[in-house]
Design a protein around this motif. Structure first.
Motif, PDB file in Angstrom:
ATOM      1  N   GLU A  28      21.679  37.224  -9.882  1.00 35.57           N
ATOM      2  CA  GLU A  28      20.747  38.317 -10.164  1.00 35.57           C
ATOM      3  C   GLU A  28      19.640  37.911 -11.132  1.00 35.57           C
ATOM      4  O   GLU A  28      18.680  38.653 -11.312  1.00 35.57           O
ATOM      5  N   TRP A  29      19.771  36.752 -11.758  1.00 37.59           N
ATOM      6  CA  TRP A  29      18.830  36.347 -12.808  1.00 37.59           C
ATOM      7  C   TRP A  29      17.481  35.970 -12.213  1.00 37.59           C
ATOM      8  O   TRP A  29      17.396  35.246 -11.226  1.00 37.59           O
ATOM      9  N   ARG A  30      16.419  36.486 -12.828  1.00 39.07           N
ATOM     10  CA  ARG A  30      15.052  36.124 -12.462  1.00 39.07           C
ATOM     11  C   ARG A  30      14.291  35.818 -13.749  1.00 39.07           C
ATOM     12  O   ARG A  30      14.282  36.625 -14.680  1.00 39.07           O
ATOM     13  N   PHE A  31      13.627  34.673 -13.788  1.00 36.24           N
ATOM     14  CA  PHE A  31      12.952  34.268 -15.028  1.00 36.24           C
ATOM     15  C   PHE A  31      11.895  35.276 -15.448  1.00 36.24           C
ATOM     16  O   PHE A  31      11.781  35.608 -16.629  1.00 36.24           O
ATOM     17  N   ASN A  32      11.118  35.796 -14.494  1.00 38.47           N
ATOM     18  CA  ASN A  32      10.040  36.714 -14.887  1.00 38.47           C
ATOM     19  C   ASN A  32      10.547  38.104 -15.248  1.00 38.47           C
ATOM     20  O   ASN A  32       9.770  38.968 -15.639  1.00 38.47           O
ATOM     21  N   GLU A  33      11.857  38.348 -15.136  1.00 37.59           N
ATOM     22  CA  GLU A  33      12.459  39.588 -15.624  1.00 37.59           C
ATOM     23  C   GLU A  33      13.214  39.361 -16.931  1.00 37.59           C
ATOM     24  O   GLU A  33      13.862  40.266 -17.448  1.00 37.59           O
ATOM     25  N   HIS A  34      13.111  38.125 -17.447  1.00 39.87           N
ATOM     26  CA  HIS A  34      13.914  37.749 -18.605  1.00 39.87           C
ATOM     27  C   HIS A  34      13.187  38.003 -19.922  1.00 39.87           C
ATOM     28  O   HIS A  34      13.803  38.018 -20.987  1.00 39.87           O
ATOM     29  N   GLY A  35      11.870  38.180 -19.856  1.00 40.49           N
ATOM     30  CA  GLY A  35      11.145  38.567 -21.057  1.00 40.49           C
ATOM     31  C   GLY A  35      11.505  39.987 -21.446  1.00 40.49           C
ATOM     32  O   GLY A  35      11.877  40.805 -20.599  1.00 40.49           O
ATOM     33  N   LEU A  43      10.289  31.945 -22.667  1.00 45.21           N
ATOM     34  CA  LEU A  43      11.222  30.875 -23.017  1.00 45.21           C
ATOM     35  C   LEU A  43      11.513  30.868 -24.516  1.00 45.21           C
ATOM     36  O   LEU A  43      12.679  30.759 -24.936  1.00 45.21           O
ATOM     37  N   ILE A  44      10.481  31.002 -25.337  1.00 50.87           N
ATOM     38  CA  ILE A  44      10.699  31.005 -26.792  1.00 50.87           C
ATOM     39  C   ILE A  44      11.462  32.251 -27.226  1.00 50.87           C
ATOM     40  O   ILE A  44      12.349  32.185 -28.087  1.00 50.87           O
ATOM     41  N   TRP A  45      11.145  33.400 -26.632  1.00 51.76           N
ATOM     42  CA  TRP A  45      11.900  34.622 -26.934  1.00 51.76           C
ATOM     43  C   TRP A  45      13.378  34.434 -26.616  1.00 51.76           C
ATOM     44  O   TRP A  45      14.254  34.838 -27.392  1.00 51.76           O
ATOM     45  N   THR A  46      13.680  33.815 -25.484  1.00 51.08           N
ATOM     46  CA  THR A  46      15.071  33.612 -25.081  1.00 51.08           C
ATOM     47  C   THR A  46      15.819  32.755 -26.092  1.00 51.08           C
ATOM     48  O   THR A  46      16.964  33.046 -26.448  1.00 51.08           O
ATOM     49  N   ALA A  47      15.164  31.689 -26.559  1.00 55.29           N
ATOM     50  CA  ALA A  47      15.807  30.753 -27.481  1.00 55.29           C
ATOM     51  C   ALA A  47      15.876  31.271 -28.906  1.00 55.29           C
ATOM     52  O   ALA A  47      16.635  30.738 -29.715  1.00 55.29           O
TER      53      ALA A  47
END
Length: 731
Positions: free
Chosen positions: A459-466, A570-574
């Motif tokens: 279900e993971w999508r990078f552009n939905e991860h922000g 990416l930075i928000w995730t980390a």
């Protein structure tokens, strides 16, 4: 003549030949090395040779080189951990007209490895006066590694703007980092290759032909084998933790009643179960006003329950409905617990539990809440924490090391946010995730944990991860057309601490990233034509997250705005996301009554022996349902370790060195970013003092500080602080 110049606590000596018509000049600098106190430093056993970044040697195709020079110890200081940090002087002879030093190689002839922290060089009449090298890397003995180490200065270039003398060095260094994938890598080799997670699962996990996709991981050297005391019972606290606890990323705003599964199986919660508890609102009105919320642990668990419950655990899939009061607090309305009816016949059976103030119904309600908390604990550990931060970031790190030169500005931007992540992920695989590892012992998902995590990776999508995209997806925010709002969203109610603080952090990161990228990329074409950047993005999509190469969810990365959005995500995730789901674990998850990780009993049905046991002593039944002593001790120990900050923790908005880049515009933009994070700290502190924001502390009186940057703390003491956003996923 000779001159002494001061740089901080470093003394840089510049030498120059006194004779006229000289053919040589001297470049003198300082090399900072950390080594074991018990062992001598490298001293004259290490040598350096520098490369010009402006003058080409036509015989090699690289920059002109200096003569080799030995290190000479200058001064040394013992650190509190027993190691020693030593400064070495080096004097290098170069031809006149050598130009600007831009890289050096260091050869370690010592018998021990040493940690090269930084270096400073200077050449006469050069501006800026000091050339910085942030190295932060181990240098192994030459007789082991069989090669010297190359380090580039802190000046960044996109590939097309690389000075000609550095082009081949840049390419050669990247080729070394990629390896050939044909042999076992050694400890001293800085090779970044991809591997699968198959050996961490009892089933196939991660092969491209598998039905269980997973992010690629790094290939490693070896494969891993009072009132407060009763706050957990409070319904409001149970609900508040969905907004400000250790897993505030699963709750959704319900837009349709009754809820139904993806397979169109409709919930058995009836309107009559909840409409009396909506503070006078009709149910449909409450839905339209965005006042009904759901914590959903139903669809992804149902296919696993028959296998999970064949062992000595008892798990349901759950749906929890909640109502938003006018003061922005949530109250639970109903809990639905579900089991598969039978493997042969399909379908499911469910039970609905409603809140009650006392008596038998209240005792059953507490049992139901415990099962929901167990669902949420498993989802938190396997998905919110491990998969959605640690695991999904690792392919980005590998691709960054393989495809972006250390001179690339995006490498320079991202590198602080990747510190120690691959190391901690390797430890996770060795101790937590492996078969018979800690997760299998403490989570009800047991031996199916990694397979369950794989199912949710689908279900993971990078552009939905922000953060803004995630809030929109969960209907927790609406789009805001105001161009001045960089997040682009507005919360549907303000007192959602994770989201409210998080959007400020997100906006600060995005502002900084946009400013940084605009320094190096003039327009969309300069992004599209950056060969290293495009190779990096292609490798992430096609290799690192190879199961998803043909799925939607990826920015095209052909425009500057795409690049800014991708790097911000990416930075928000980390940083922010990981801090929000990790640092509060000890406060919330170490106490099994608040967040059990498994249950040893189902809720008893009337007419059974278990029901009679429950009636005789509901509290005893409840306690026997929870994890045992071993599981509890293991969980408490784990959450304590995971919530612990190191003494030298580097928080968002701070850098390990003031000289991390030689670009003055970048340094200015970063200082603006740091100042904004300190301003966010003040606003968070004010919100935590506001008595009208009831979701920021709750009955346990734990203020919400998981997204408090702590950038202003220049001397962190470490430990379990419950605040501070580390610069990387290092725990």
């Amino acid at each position: 003549m000779a001159m002494n110049r001061r740089h901080g606590n470093q003394s840089i000596v510049v030498g120059r030949n006194k004779q006229r018509n000289v053919v040589e000049e001297s470049i003198v600098g300082v090399v900072v090395i950390v080594h074991d106190f018990e062992k001598s430093g490298p001293g004259k056993s290490a040598s350096i040779q520098i490369y010009s970044g402006t003058e080409l040697d036509p015989s090699t195709g690289n920059g002109k080189t200096s003569k080799t020079a030995k290190l000479k110890e200058w001064r040394s200081k013992k650190k509190s951990d027993g190691s020693r940090i030593s400064n070495y002087k080096v004097k290098l002879k170069v031809e006149k007209g050598f130009g600007n030093p831009a890289a050096f190689v260091i050869t370690n002839e010592h018998k021990h490895k040493f940690y090269l922290k930084s270096a400073f060089l200077q050449i006469p009449k050069l501006h800026p006066k000091i050339i910085h090298f942030d190295c932060n890397s181990w240098v192994y003995p030459f007789n082991v590694a069989n090669t010297p180490r190359v380090f580039f200065s802190n000046t960044s270039y996109i590939p097309s703007q690389t000075p000609r003398p550095l082009v081949e060095l840049r390419k050669e260094e990247l080729i070394k980092l990629r390896g050939d994938g044909k042999r076992e890598n050694k400890e001293w080799e800085r090779i970044y290759e991809y591997d699968y997670y198959d050996k961490l699962s009892r089933s196939e996990l991660g092969e491209l032909s598998s039905s269980h996709p997973y992010p690629r991981r790094g290939r490693t050297v070896q494969h891993p084998n009072s009132e407060n005391e009763r706050a957990w019972m409070d319904d409001d606290e149970f609900a508040r933790q969905m907004l400000a606890g250790t897993n505030p990323v699963r709750i959704t705003c319900l837009h349709k009643f009754p809820p139904e599964s993806k397979a169109k199986v409709v919930s058995t919660i009836k309107a009559s179960d909840i409409e009396h508890n909506l503070d006078g609102l009709p149910l449909q009105q409450a839905i339209e006003d965005r006042r009904i919320f759901m914590l959903d642990h139903h669809d992804y668990l149902m296919p696993f329950l028959n296998r999970i419950n064949s062992s000595n655990v008892f798990a349901y899939a759950s749906r929890t409905l909640l109502f938003l009061r006018t003061d922005s607090t949530l109250k639970p309305l109903a809990i639905e617990l579900c089991l598969p009816y039978s493997e042969a016949e399909g379908g499911e059976i469910s039970w609905v539990y409603l809140p009650a103030p006392e008596g038998l119904e209240a005792a059953l309600w507490q049992l139901a809440k415990a099962h929901v908390a167990a669902n949420d604990s498993v989802y938190h550990q396997l998905v919110s924490h491990w998969l959605h931060t640690h695991a999904v970031v690792e392919p980005f790190i590998i691709a960054t090391r393989r495809q972006l030169s250390v001179m690339h500005p995006v490498y320079k931007l991202l590198n602080p946010h990747f510190k120690d992540t691959m190391h901690i992920n390797s430890l996770f695989r060795s101790f937590l995730l492996k078969p018979d590892g800690i997760f299998e012992k403490i989570l009800f998902s047991g031996q199916f944990s990694m397979e369950l995590s794989s199912e949710l990776y689908k279900e993971w999508r990078f552009n939905e991860h922000g953060l803004p995209a995630d809030l929109l997806k969960r209907n927790m925010a609406i789009r805001d057309p105001d161009p001045g709002n960089l997040s682009g969203v507005q919360l549907i109610f303000p007192d959602y601490p994770y989201a409210e603080d998080g959007l400020e952090i997100w906006t600060a990161i995005k502002t900084w990233v946009k400013s940084f990228c605009s320094i190096f990329y003039r327009d969309d074409d300069s992004v599209h034509s950056d060969e290293e950047l495009q190779a990096w993005w292609s490798e992430i999509r096609n290799v690192g997250h190879g199961h998803k190469f043909n799925e939607s969810g990826w920015y095209e990365l052909t425009t500057l705005s795409d690049l800014v959005e991708a790097l911000t995500t990416l930075i928000w995730t980390a940083t922010g996301l990981h801090a929000a789901v990790n640092s509060g674990q000890y406060a919330y998850a170490s106490y099994p009554l608040n967040r059990p990780t498994l249950c040893h009993k189902f809720i008893p049905s009337e007419g059974t022996a278990e029901y009679a046991e429950f009636l005789s002593d509901p509290d005893k039944y409840y306690l026997e349902m929870l994890p045992g002593k071993f599981e509890t001790a293991l969980t408490a120990a784990l959450t304590e370790v995971l919530s612990h900050h190191a003494k030298d923790e580097l928080y968002l908005g701070r850098m390990s060195s003031h000289s991390w880049t030689d670009n003055a515009r970048v340094r200015h933009s970063f200082s603006v970013f740091s100042i904004e994070l300190k301003n966010i700290e003040k606003r968070i502190a004010e919100r935590n003092k506001d008595p009208n924001r009831k979701n920021r502390s709750g009955p346990a009186k734990i203020p919400y500080e998981l997204l408090f940057p702590d950038t202003s703390n220049v001397n962190p003491k470490g430990g379990i602080t419950g605040k501070g956003i580390p610069n990387s996923i290092s725990m």
